[in-house]
Each structure stands twice: as C-alpha cells, then as structure tokens.
Design an enzyme around this catalytic site. Structure first.
Site, short mmCIF file in Angstrom:
data_model
loop_
_atom_site.label_atom_id
_atom_site.label_comp_id
_atom_site.label_asym_id
_atom_site.label_seq_id
_atom_site.Cartn_x
_atom_site.Cartn_y
_atom_site.Cartn_z
N ARG A 70 28.04 34.99 69.45
CA ARG A 70 26.59 35.19 69.42
C ARG A 70 26.23 36.43 70.26
NH1 ARG A 70 22.17 32.74 72.95
NH2 ARG A 70 20.28 33.14 71.75
N ARG A 128 29.23 38.22 65.10
CA ARG A 128 28.54 37.62 63.94
C ARG A 128 27.75 38.69 63.20
NH1 ARG A 128 22.98 34.63 65.59
NH2 ARG A 128 22.57 35.73 67.52
N GLU A 156 28.26 19.80 56.92
CA GLU A 156 29.48 20.59 57.14
C GLU A 156 30.68 20.00 56.39
OE1 GLU A 156 27.63 19.26 59.56
OE2 GLU A 156 26.66 20.97 60.52
N PRO A 193 43.15 10.86 51.74
CA PRO A 193 42.07 10.60 52.70
C PRO A 193 40.80 10.27 51.89
CG PRO A 193 43.21 12.67 53.20
CD PRO A 193 43.63 12.25 51.81
N LEU A 194 40.38 9.03 51.95
CA LEU A 194 39.30 8.58 51.06
C LEU A 194 38.05 9.42 51.23
CD1 LEU A 194 39.99 4.77 51.39
CD2 LEU A 194 40.15 6.12 49.29
N ILE A 205 36.96 -5.00 46.28
CA ILE A 205 38.08 -5.32 47.17
C ILE A 205 38.53 -4.07 47.90
CG2 ILE A 205 40.54 -5.98 47.22
CD1 ILE A 205 38.80 -8.38 46.75
N ASP A 265 22.22 26.79 74.61
CA ASP A 265 22.31 25.52 73.88
C ASP A 265 23.20 24.51 74.61
OD1 ASP A 265 20.49 25.82 71.89
OD2 ASP A 265 21.93 26.48 70.36
N HIS A 277 50.88 1.16 45.80
CA HIS A 277 49.61 0.48 45.51
C HIS A 277 49.48 0.16 44.03
CE1 HIS A 277 49.16 2.80 49.20
NE2 HIS A 277 48.26 1.92 49.58
N HIS A 327 27.08 22.28 72.16
CA HIS A 327 27.27 23.31 71.14
C HIS A 327 28.38 24.30 71.47
CE1 HIS A 327 23.61 21.65 69.65
NE2 HIS A 327 23.37 22.62 68.79
N HIS A 357 46.32 -4.86 46.52
CA HIS A 357 45.99 -3.47 46.86
C HIS A 357 47.21 -2.60 47.16
CE1 HIS A 357 44.35 0.00 49.01
NE2 HIS A 357 45.25 -0.26 49.94
C1 LIG Z 1 39.94 8.28 55.35
C2 LIG Z 1 40.84 7.13 55.05
N1 LIG Z 1 40.78 6.03 55.80
C3 LIG Z 1 41.60 4.98 55.58
C4 LIG Z 1 42.53 5.04 54.58
C5 LIG Z 1 43.50 3.88 54.36
N2 LIG Z 1 43.14 3.19 53.13
C6 LIG Z 1 43.77 3.41 51.98
S1 LIG Z 1 43.08 2.59 50.70
C7 LIG Z 1 41.90 1.92 51.69
C8 LIG Z 1 40.80 1.07 51.16
C9 LIG Z 1 41.11 0.39 49.92
O1 LIG Z 1 39.94 -0.02 49.27
P1 LIG Z 1 39.44 0.70 47.97
O2 LIG Z 1 39.13 2.08 48.29
O3 LIG Z 1 38.37 -0.11 47.40
O4 LIG Z 1 40.70 0.72 47.03
P2 LIG Z 1 41.29 -0.53 46.21
O5 LIG Z 1 41.86 -1.49 47.21
O6 LIG Z 1 40.17 -1.11 45.46
O7 LIG Z 1 42.34 0.08 45.36
C10 LIG Z 1 42.09 2.32 53.01
C11 LIG Z 1 41.26 1.85 54.16
C12 LIG Z 1 42.56 6.21 53.79
N3 LIG Z 1 43.42 6.37 52.80
N4 LIG Z 1 41.69 7.22 54.03
MG LIG Z 2 38.21 -1.49 45.93
#
Ligand SMILES: Cc1ncc(C[n+]2csc(CCOP(=O)(O)OP(=O)(O)O)c2C)c(N)n1
Ligand SMILES: [Mg+2]
Length: 658
Positions: A517, A354, A408, A119-120, A187, A466, A29, A470, A259
């Site tokens: 529980r 618990r 959580e 993982p974003l 973007i 519940d 990237h 749950h 990207h």
């Molecule tokens: C939880 C998660 N979902 C999907 C992805 C795959 N993914 C990697 S980057 C991205 C989005 C890119 O957009 P941005 O965060 O704005 O980064 P940029 O392109 O500006 O560098 C995605 C969907 C990921 N890494 N984590």
């Molecule tokens: Mg971006």
C-alpha cells in the site's frame, strides 16, 4: 446403441464396477456411484456433448464430479464410454500407487477428469468458473463456444461455505448453462444429514437466482425431463435428485455404512441379486459395454461439425482461438514488457507496488486479451481494473473484469475453473491477509498446476492504520509452503512488471503477487532485458569490495536493506543486498546460481516485515529482522519503528556478528 440394452443394465454396470473396485482395493466409496448411477447414465447417454475419442475437444460439455469421493462413478464412466485410455485393468488398480484411478479424481493425472475434486465444495465452485469462462468466450468468439457445464454435487458439497459464494456468483451472473445435479441422499459420514442440517436447498438456490426443483433421482424419465428443461432455462439450474446412497446393497443402502468402505462379500452378493447383475467382478457383458461405447461415440458428429466451423472462420479468428486454447501468450508479449521496462528504468517512479501493478496492467492487459482481472470488492485498493478490462455484467459478458463481491473463496475457486476451461487467464484480487479465506482453492490450483495470477495487496504491517486484523504476518511463509504456488513480492516498478511477466509465462503454476500500500523507491534504474525477478533472487546492490555481509530482503524491505547497506559502509563494513522477489523460483535455479546469489559473505541477514519462517534456507542461522507477533494499528512509518524493522536494526544485527 444396442436397442435392447435397458437403462437399468447401463446404470448397473456403473454400480457393479464401483462396488467391485472398492472391494478389491478394500478402500473407497461405493455409496455415491451406486446412488448416482441413474443420473450419470441419463446425463451421459442422452445429453452430454462429448466425444470419447477427443476428450479435450474445446467445445465439449464439462462434467464436474464435485463429490470427488465418488471417483469410481467417473472412472466407470470413462472406462464404459471408452474415454482416454481407461481400461478395466485400471479399475482393478483403484487407489494403488501410480494407477490412473487415484482415490479422488486428479486433473492431468487421468484423461477425462476436468478438475481435481475431493475437498467438498471445490468442484461446484470451480464449475462456476468454467461456466463463466464459457459465457465470456462465447461473447468474444460467438458460435465457436457453446457448451454446458454439468456438476454432480453431494450433501457435503452444499454444506460447505464455499458453495454459497459460488451459487451467489452464478445466480447473479445468470450462468444459465450451469446445471447441478444434487445427489440428495440425506446421508453423510456421521449418519443422516438431519444430525446437522435443515437447510431447504431448493429454496436456498432459488433465492440466489437459480431455477431449482426436486425430482426422483432414480427415475430416468424425470431426470431426462429435468435436464432438458434446465438446458432451456435462462438461469443456472439445481436439480435436487432424491436418491438412495448405495442403491442395491441389501442392508447398507440408505445408510452411512454405504458411504466410505468396501461393502464386503455378503453385501456385494446381495447387491448382485437385487440388481439382477449375475456377472463376475469387473465383467461387463458385451452388449452392455457396446451400448456404452456407442454413447462414447455419439458426439463424434458434433465434434466434426465444430471442427468444420472452426475451419470456416477467418484465419485471424481461428489462429487467435487456437492460441488462446493452447494457452500461448501473444508473440509480441516479451517485446511489450521490455519496452515498458526500459521506460521504467528511465522514469524510476517512486510509487506503491500496487500502483506499479496497475501501471503494469495498463501495458499488459491490452497486449494479453485473455487476461481477465477482478477483485473481491476491493477494486480501488487492489488497483486491478484498467481501461482495457471492461467489467462484465449479468447481461454482457464481453468485458474481462469481474466484480466477485466479498467472496474470496468463491473467487479463487472460480478462477481455477476459468483457467481449467482454457482460453482465459484469470486473476483475482483482495488483501494478502485474506488469502486465508481462499487457501483451499489456492492449494488446489497449485496441485492441478493451473495458471491463475492473483494480486493480493496490503502485504504487511506497511498497510498501517487498519491494524493487526488486516496485516499479514505469517501469510508469506504459509503461501511459500504451498508447493508449486509462486509467491511473488516485488520491490519496485520494474520488479512488479517482471513478476507479472514471470507469472504469465508460468503455464503450469498459479501465482500470487503481494503488493504494498505504501510508496517505495525505485532501484532498477539500468535496463536489462533479462527478467531478473524470474530468477527468484539476484544481487540488486553489490558491495563496495569484498562483502562481509549479505542482506536478503523482499518487497518493501529491499529499501530498508539498501539503507542498512549504507550505514554499514559508513562503519567500514562492506555489504551487498540481494532482492528475493520469489523464493519458489530461486530454489528452482541451478545450484551454482543459488550459491552465487547466496554468496560467501560470513554474515547473512534477512529482512522482511513478516515471520522468519522460510528464510532459513537462505540465511542459515544468520539474524533476521522481521515480525514475531501480530502487527498493530498506526501509521506505517511508526509501525516499522515500533516493530524495529529499520535500517539501523538491520545494520546492528549485522554488526553484532562482525
Ligand atoms: C472439505 C472436506 N471436508 C471433509 C471431507 C471428508 N468427507 C468426505 S465425504 C464427506 C461427507 C459425505 O457426505 P456427502 O457429501 O453427502 O456424500 P455421500 O455420503 O452422500 O456420498 C466428508 C465429510 C472432505 N472430503 N472435504
Ligand atoms: Mg449425502
């Protein structure tokens, strides 16, 4: 620093290294590092408190690249500043097996990487925990702990739901040393963010209690001014930096084509021309490299000053701080646990696990001052608050109980950050069913190998009324499936404290304690010093004579197994019962031990109020008494009858094979 080296030259070194490494790997990237190079240059050159020669210095500022796909930004910075052992050859090995430069930054794998990201949303949420740990330790250790946590977050980070939980926690707790640079490039992968998003991020952060504003993310003066103001703020700060993704690339800059793929020879040649960077791939001119290396040395004085400060502290304070940062438990920890186990064996309390967990915490929390418990709004149900764990508030961080709110995912991610920061052992809590709400952070904790000791109660249909929303059914199997996550399910009070002991002693693994529980009988009435639960499985009730049947169970179903053993004995069938408090640890034992516990009785029965998955490794093709469907609403006793998880059913399953 070489005075004649310009900001642009330093930033362009990041851009060039990043596009060259991605090009060589034919994967990666380039867009983010090229767009964020100005922010990173100002942050590292002018503000970050770090010493490249001592990357683990406890009071360093933390930098979290939440947008882990932009890993070349971080790897370039590590190389340029001379942090750890990142060499130019490592950049050339970007994304190759065994390299120090994997696709996304990985904690432990690469010196200078503070947390695994990719993982974003996880990075920003983890950073909240780092900033929280800083403020809690500052309340305890005073001037020994005084640093900032910086985050670089992308559009994707802020779109992910976990970011909302994270910023709400940070805003509420006024974590003013948390500073987020938002790479506001409009973007993402599919194109312009306007395809799917119209959130006003600045307004959103402000409403969560943050200081927030917009700047031009390519103007070093604006970046510096904004960062300096952020450091003075009494709230966490979001700096939305308008940037161009792939800055410098002639046709791809500002588009999603920048990207996530190599730019190609023509585009790279154009970028070199645009950026006035005529140098060969992976070549950083001596003066520019030397300017960056002096940035890497800039913090040495502060580091030395801090070392002197630590030395000047009274011996007990210094020793305690060093112990806490090293992650070692107090010396008397095992003695405290053993004395308590002895008492439990005599008292034999018949309580829910618990409640047993709460009783164990009453002993453990005073002995382990680094343990910080909490709950996602289920304090009274999870039983994780004891007298020693006073709650923290926005203005008083001297406690160590965290009310996470109904968050959580934010809780689990922040707990990872607390553990990564060091000095504290975090423990979150909720209902076991809601591990689904935080699984991505649990997985990351396991991948990173950090010690986070969660408590998840209401661990089966045994929670009763519940109902199925749950009642966990597939969760034990799903959590056991996560490598390096220790899934504990104790059967009584002794096992509960043993599981706590094992969890706290597992420095490189997160753990989950699944607790009931409903009340349970006490089995462990003879004191043994050895932590039997840490073996993962052990014979809890031997057969009278040579066993024809072995019954394996965990948690609340151990009592069902023991009752079934009696029914079988009455029919003249000798059975033994094995308690399995932690399958993960059991499969780490020697083969000889595993064989001895599994035993050679021809019939092996499993019983757990959950799905069968994960039990085959122990019971082979033996019968399993458990759940095949979702649960139902009702009293817990009626539910066990309704779903056929009874001593008679276990005995019948065995007898059918005799
Ligand atoms: C939880 C998660 N979902 C999907 C992805 C795959 N993914 C990697 S980057 C991205 C989005 C890119 O957009 P941005 O965060 O704005 O980064 P940029 O392109 O500006 O560098 C995605 C969907 C990921 N890494 N984590
Ligand atoms: Mg971006």
């Amino acid at each position: 620093m070489a005075a004649n080296v310009t900001h642009d030259a330093m930033a362009n070194a990041i851009r060039a290294l990043s596009m060259d490494a991605v090009e060589k790997a034919k994967s990666g990237h380039p867009g983010l590092p090229m767009g964020a190079a100005d922010m990173a240059t100002v942050l590292f050159r002018d503000l970050m408190k770090f010493d490249a020669g001592d990357p683990h210095w406890p009071d360093r500022d933390r930098f979290v690249l939440s947008a882990g796909h932009g890993s070349m930004l971080l790897y370039s910075l590590l190389y340029l500043t001379g942090t750890g052992d990142m060499g130019i050859e490592d950049l050339k090995q970007f994304r190759q097996v065994g390299s120090k430069t994997p696709g996304h930054p990985e904690y432990r794998h690469t010196v200078g990487v503070e947390t695994t990201t990719g993982p974003l949303g996880q990075g920003i949420a983890t950073a909240v925990g780092m900033a929280l740990a800083e403020s809690m330790l500052a309340a305890e250790f005073g001037d020994l702990v005084d640093h900032h946590t910086y985050v670089l977050a992308s559009d994707g980070d802020l779109m992910e739901g976990v970011s909302q939980e994270a910023i709400a926690i940070a805003g509420h707790l006024r974590l003013n040393k948390l500073i987020v640079l938002y790479d506001n490039n409009h973007i993402s992968i599919d194109g312009a963010t306007s395809l799917s998003d119209s959130v006003d991020q600045v307004a959103r952060f402000k409403s969560a209690g943050w200081r927030a504003g917009h700047i031009d993310g390519h103007d070093p003066k604006q970046i510096l001014r904004a960062l300096r103001a952020a450091k003075r703020s009494d709230k966490p700060t979001l700096i939305a930096c308008k940037t161009t993704i792939g800055f410098g690339a002639p046709t791809r800059a500002g588009t999603n084509k920048a990207h996530g793929e190599a730019l190609g020879a023509t585009e790279i040649a154009g970028a070199r021309a645009n950026l006035h960077w005529p140098h060969e791939p992976f070549v950083v001119p001596e003066d520019i490299l030397s300017a960056w290396r002096s940035v890497g040395r800039r913090g040495k004085g502060k580091r030395n000053k801090w070392r002197r400060l630590l030395k000047s502290k009274p011996d007990e304070v210094r020793a305690e701080f060093e112990r806490r940062i090293a992650g070692d438990l107090p010396k008397n920890f095992d003695d405290v646990v053993n004395a308590y186990k002895q008492k439990l064996a005599a008292d034999a309390p018949e309580i829910a696990t618990r409640k047993a967990g709460e009783a164990a915490l009453k002993i453990i929390a005073p002995a382990v001052p680094e343990l910080a418990t909490g709950s996602a709004d289920l304090t009274g149900s999870n039983n994780t608050k004891v007298e020693a764990t006073k709650e923290i508030t926005p203005t008083d961080k001297s406690g160590r109980y965290i009310h996470w709110g109904i968050r959580e995912h934010g809780m689990a991610a922040a707990c990872n950050g607390i553990a990564l920061h060091g000095g504290l052992i975090p423990s979150g809590a909720s209902f076991l069913c809601f591990t689904d709400y935080c699984r991505p952070s649990l997985r990351l904790a396991a991948l990173m190998g950090v010690r986070v000791c969660h408590v998840f109660t209401h661990d089966s249909i045994g929670l009763g009324e519940d109902g199925p929303t749950h009642q966990p059914v597939e969760h034990l199997a799903a959590l056991r499936a996560i490598p390096n996550l220790l899934m504990f399910r104790p059967a009584d009070s002794v096992e509960t404290v043993e599981c706590w002991q094992a969890a706290l002693k597992s420095k490189n693994s997160p753990s989950i304690m699944a607790l009931t529980r409903q009340n349970l009988p006490a089995f462990r009435r003879t004191h043994v010093v050895e932590n039997l639960s840490a073996l993962g499985a052990y014979e809890i009730s031997p057969a009278n004579g040579k066993a024809a049947v072995s019954i394996f169970a965990s948690g609340s179903e151990v009592s069902i197994a023991v009752a079934a053993q009696k029914i079988l004995a009455d029919k003249g069938v000798a059975a033994r019962v094995v308690s399995v408090p932690c399958m993960d640890l059991f499969f780490e034992q020697s083969e000889a031990y595993q064989r001895s516990v599994i035993g050679d009785a021809p019939i092996k029965v499993g019983v757990e109020a959950a799905i069968r998955q994960s039990w085959d490794a122990i019971i082979g093709d033996g019968p399993f008494v458990g759940m095949k469907s979702y649960g139902a609403s009702g009293t817990y006793k009626a539910l066990y009858e309704h779903f056929g998880i009874t001593p008679q059913a276990v005995a019948d399953a065995a007898l059918a094979r005799v």
